[in-house]
Design an enzyme around this catalytic site. Sequence first.
Site, PDB file in Angstrom:
ATOM      1  N   ARG A  62      42.265  47.102 -35.059  1.00  0.00           N
ATOM      2  CA  ARG A  62      43.299  48.026 -35.545  1.00  0.00           C
ATOM      3  C   ARG A  62      42.782  49.449 -35.722  1.00  0.00           C
ATOM      4  NH1 ARG A  62      44.249  45.795 -41.708  1.00  0.00           N
ATOM      5  NH2 ARG A  62      44.798  47.920 -42.262  1.00  0.00           N
ATOM      6  N   GLU A  68      48.158  37.040 -43.131  1.00  0.00           N
ATOM      7  CA  GLU A  68      47.687  38.075 -42.201  1.00  0.00           C
ATOM      8  C   GLU A  68      46.716  37.546 -41.160  1.00  0.00           C
ATOM      9  OE1 GLU A  68      45.951  41.254 -44.466  1.00  0.00           O
ATOM     10  OE2 GLU A  68      44.815  39.929 -45.750  1.00  0.00           O
ATOM     11  N   HIS A 119      42.490  52.810 -42.139  1.00  0.00           N
ATOM     12  CA  HIS A 119      42.658  53.206 -43.546  1.00  0.00           C
ATOM     13  C   HIS A 119      43.041  54.679 -43.671  1.00  0.00           C
ATOM     14  CE1 HIS A 119      38.425  53.729 -42.502  1.00  0.00           C
ATOM     15  NE2 HIS A 119      38.644  54.902 -43.051  1.00  0.00           N
ATOM     16  N   ASN A 155      49.426  44.382 -40.396  1.00  0.00           N
ATOM     17  CA  ASN A 155      48.323  45.146 -39.800  1.00  0.00           C
ATOM     18  C   ASN A 155      47.233  44.203 -39.306  1.00  0.00           C
ATOM     19  OD1 ASN A 155      49.833  47.173 -40.864  1.00  0.00           O
ATOM     20  ND2 ASN A 155      48.498  47.537 -42.618  1.00  0.00           N
ATOM     21  N   ARG A 197      46.470  48.027 -53.304  1.00  0.00           N
ATOM     22  CA  ARG A 197      45.197  47.785 -52.599  1.00  0.00           C
ATOM     23  C   ARG A 197      44.049  48.159 -53.537  1.00  0.00           C
ATOM     24  NH1 ARG A 197      48.280  50.036 -47.846  1.00  0.00           N
ATOM     25  NH2 ARG A 197      48.093  48.511 -46.179  1.00  0.00           N
ATOM     26  N   CYS A 202      54.411  43.616 -46.107  1.00  0.00           N
ATOM     27  CA  CYS A 202      53.789  44.826 -46.654  1.00  0.00           C
ATOM     28  C   CYS A 202      52.939  45.574 -45.643  1.00  0.00           C
ATOM     29  CB  CYS A 202      52.978  44.496 -47.902  1.00  0.00           C
ATOM     30  SG  CYS A 202      51.574  43.427 -47.565  1.00  0.00           S
ATOM     31  N   ARG A 253      46.800  42.989 -55.450  1.00  0.00           N
ATOM     32  CA  ARG A 253      46.041  42.217 -54.476  1.00  0.00           C
ATOM     33  C   ARG A 253      44.565  42.264 -54.862  1.00  0.00           C
ATOM     34  NH1 ARG A 253      45.855  43.981 -48.293  1.00  0.00           N
ATOM     35  NH2 ARG A 253      44.471  45.603 -49.071  1.00  0.00           N
TER      36      ARG A 253
HETATM   37  C1  PEP Z   1      47.912  44.234 -43.697  1.00  0.00           C
HETATM   38  O1  PEP Z   1      46.911  43.734 -43.201  1.00  0.00           O
HETATM   39  O2  PEP Z   1      49.007  44.312 -43.101  1.00  0.00           O
HETATM   40  C2  PEP Z   1      47.895  44.781 -45.069  1.00  0.00           C
HETATM   41  C3  PEP Z   1      48.990  45.151 -45.675  1.00  0.00           C
HETATM   42  O3  PEP Z   1      46.702  44.928 -45.668  1.00  0.00           O
HETATM   43  P1  PEP Z   1      45.606  46.058 -45.285  1.00  0.00           P
HETATM   44  O4  PEP Z   1      46.264  47.083 -44.427  1.00  0.00           O
HETATM   45  O5  PEP Z   1      45.113  46.607 -46.579  1.00  0.00           O
HETATM   46  O6  PEP Z   1      44.568  45.255 -44.551  1.00  0.00           O
HETATM   47 MG    MG Z   2      45.181  43.245 -44.383  1.00  0.00          MG
END
Ligand code: PEP
Ligand code: MG
Length: 578
Positions: free
Chosen positions: A466, A432, A190, A455, A297, A503, A333
Amino acid sequence: MKIKKGIGVSPGVVICQAVVLDAEEYRIPERHISAGLAGEEIDRLENALAGSREELIELRDNTAKRLGKETGAIFDFHLALLDDKSLLEKFRGKIEHESVTAEFAVAVVLREYAREFLQMPEYLAERVKDVYDIEKRILRRLIGQSREDLGHLTEDVVVLAHDMTPSQTANMDRDHIMGLAIDAGGRTSHTAIVARALGIPAVVGLNDITVSVDAGDMIIIDGNRGVVIVEPDEATIQEHRRFLQRQVEFTHELDRLRDLPAITMDGHEITLLGNIEFPSEATNVLAKGGLGVGLYRTEFLYLEKETEPTEEDHYQAYCKVIEVMEGRPVCIRTLDLGADKYTQAHSLIPERNPFLGLRSIRFCFQHLHIFRTQLRAVLRASMKGDVSIMFPLITTVMELRQAKMILRDVMEDLEEEGVEVRMDVPVGMMMEVPSAALQSNQFAQEVDFFSIGTNDLIQYTLAVDRTNERVAPLFTAAHPAVLRLIKDIIRAGQRHDVGVTLCGEMGGDPEYILLLLGMGLRTLSVAPPIIPELKKAIRSITIEHARRVARHVATFNTDKQIVSYLRDQIRQVMPEAY
Ligand code: PEP
Ligand code: MG
C-alpha cells in the site's frame, strides 16, 4: 513552469512556497549557504559526527555482547573512518571554500572515497558498503536535524520530501504546513492518511519532485487532480485561485449539513464516524458532523515522541478524546505498530518483509508489557464514556482468543487492585486480512463487532504494497475479489447480529458509497474532513438505487468496469462534486 503528475491523496488546492526535505538514501541536491554561515554548518557537521560516533560505539559494544567480539569489530572500521582527520578536513574544506551545506559536503566527499575503494583489489572493494553505511548514518543525523525544524515553522509552506517517516508526519507543525508533495507512497500510506485527517492537500507517488524543486520555489499542489506545478505562470496561478474560491464555497455549503442526519432519500439512517490519529482531532470529528470516533489509531502516541508512552500518557490521551465526545462512541484500536510504523526504526536488524512480519497484534503478543500497559489505560478510561476496544490484524481465531484472554487477565488485575473498570466493554476486531474475512462466520461468534480495514485488506488480497508508488495503480478497492470479501464480512455480521463498520480509506471515497450501502453496510468511519461530502452523497441517494448498483457490480469481472460504472452512477446524483 514544470507540471508533475502523482497520486492525489488529500483534496484541495494550495499555492505556497516550498520547503524541501532531503532524502537519506537519495541524491542530496547541491545547496549553497551564505558565506557567513560556514561556521554554523561546520558545527552541525561536527555534532553529527560526534552523534554518529556515540551511536557506533554503542552498536559495537552491544553486538560484541550478543554475537562476540569479532562481529562487533566490524564497526571499528566505521569508527576509524569517522576519526580520519584527512576526511574531516575535506568536509570542512568543501563547506568553507565552496559554501555548500554539510549534507552536500558529506555526500560528495564520501562518494569520492567510495569510488577510490572500488578501484582497489576485490577484498578491499567490499569496504565500499561500509562507506555507504557511514554516509547514511551521518546524513541521517544531519537531515534529522533539518527535519525536526518542521515542528517549528514561522511561515506557511508546502513540504516536499522523498518520503516522510510516521514520526515526521506525526510531529508536523499543523499551523504552517499547507500541503505535501511526496516522491514515494500510495493512497493509503500513513502520510496520505495523516494529510487527509488534517485536511491539507497532498500528492504522493511523484518519483522525483524533490530533485526538481529548490527551497523557496512557488508551488501549486492540486490534491484533487494529483498534480504539482513548480514555479507556475501568472495565468495558472489565477486559474487555481478561482478553483480555490469555488472550493471554499462548496465547503461552506457542506458545513451547513453538519447538524443534519446522514439519511438516504428513502429514510435509511447511516452512521458516520471519524477516524483519528491524535486526541486533538476529536473536536474536528464533531465540527464536521461525525457521531463519534470509529477508529482511534493509538500507535500514533508512539510516533510523536522518542520514548515509550507510559500508562498515564495513554490514559490521558484516551480521556481527552472521550471527554470531547461527551458520551458518543469511541472505538480504541490497540497498537498497530510495525510494518512502516515505529518498530523498524527501533530495531537493530530491520525485517526483510515488514508488512508480513512482526506487526500489529503479533508485535503486541511478543511485547506483552507494551500491550498490557495500553490495555490497562483503555480499561481505566472505559469508565468515562462509551468506549469499545478493537484488535488489529487478526488472522486466526486463536489470535483473537489470545488477545481476549490477555484483556480479561488485565481486567482481573485491575479489579484486584480495586480499580473500577467496565467488565462488559465491547470487544471487536479489524477485518483486514483475507484469512479473517474468509472465516468471518466463525469470528462473528466471538466478537461484538467487525471493522473492515480496507487499506490492509486490499494490500493483502491483491499482494500490492500500500505504500509503494511503483505498484500504486494496482491498488484498488474495486477488484472483484476485494468486493467479494467485503460482502462476506457484511453478510456474516448481519447473520450473527454483529455490528459492521468500514474504516479504511475506501469508505471516504464517495464513488463507493452506493455500492457499500447496497451491500448492506450502515456504518462508516472516515477522515473527519470527508464526513460532510459523504453525508451529502448519502442524502442524495436511495437504498433501492444502492442495492441495484451492488447487484449490477457483481456481474463485472474487472476493476476498470466497476470503477467506471460507479463513477457514472454517483455523477448522476451528485454532479457538483466532480
Ligand atoms: C486499514 O487497514 O484499512 C485501516 C483502517 O487501518 P490502518 O490504515 O491504520 O492500517
Ligand atoms: Mg490496517
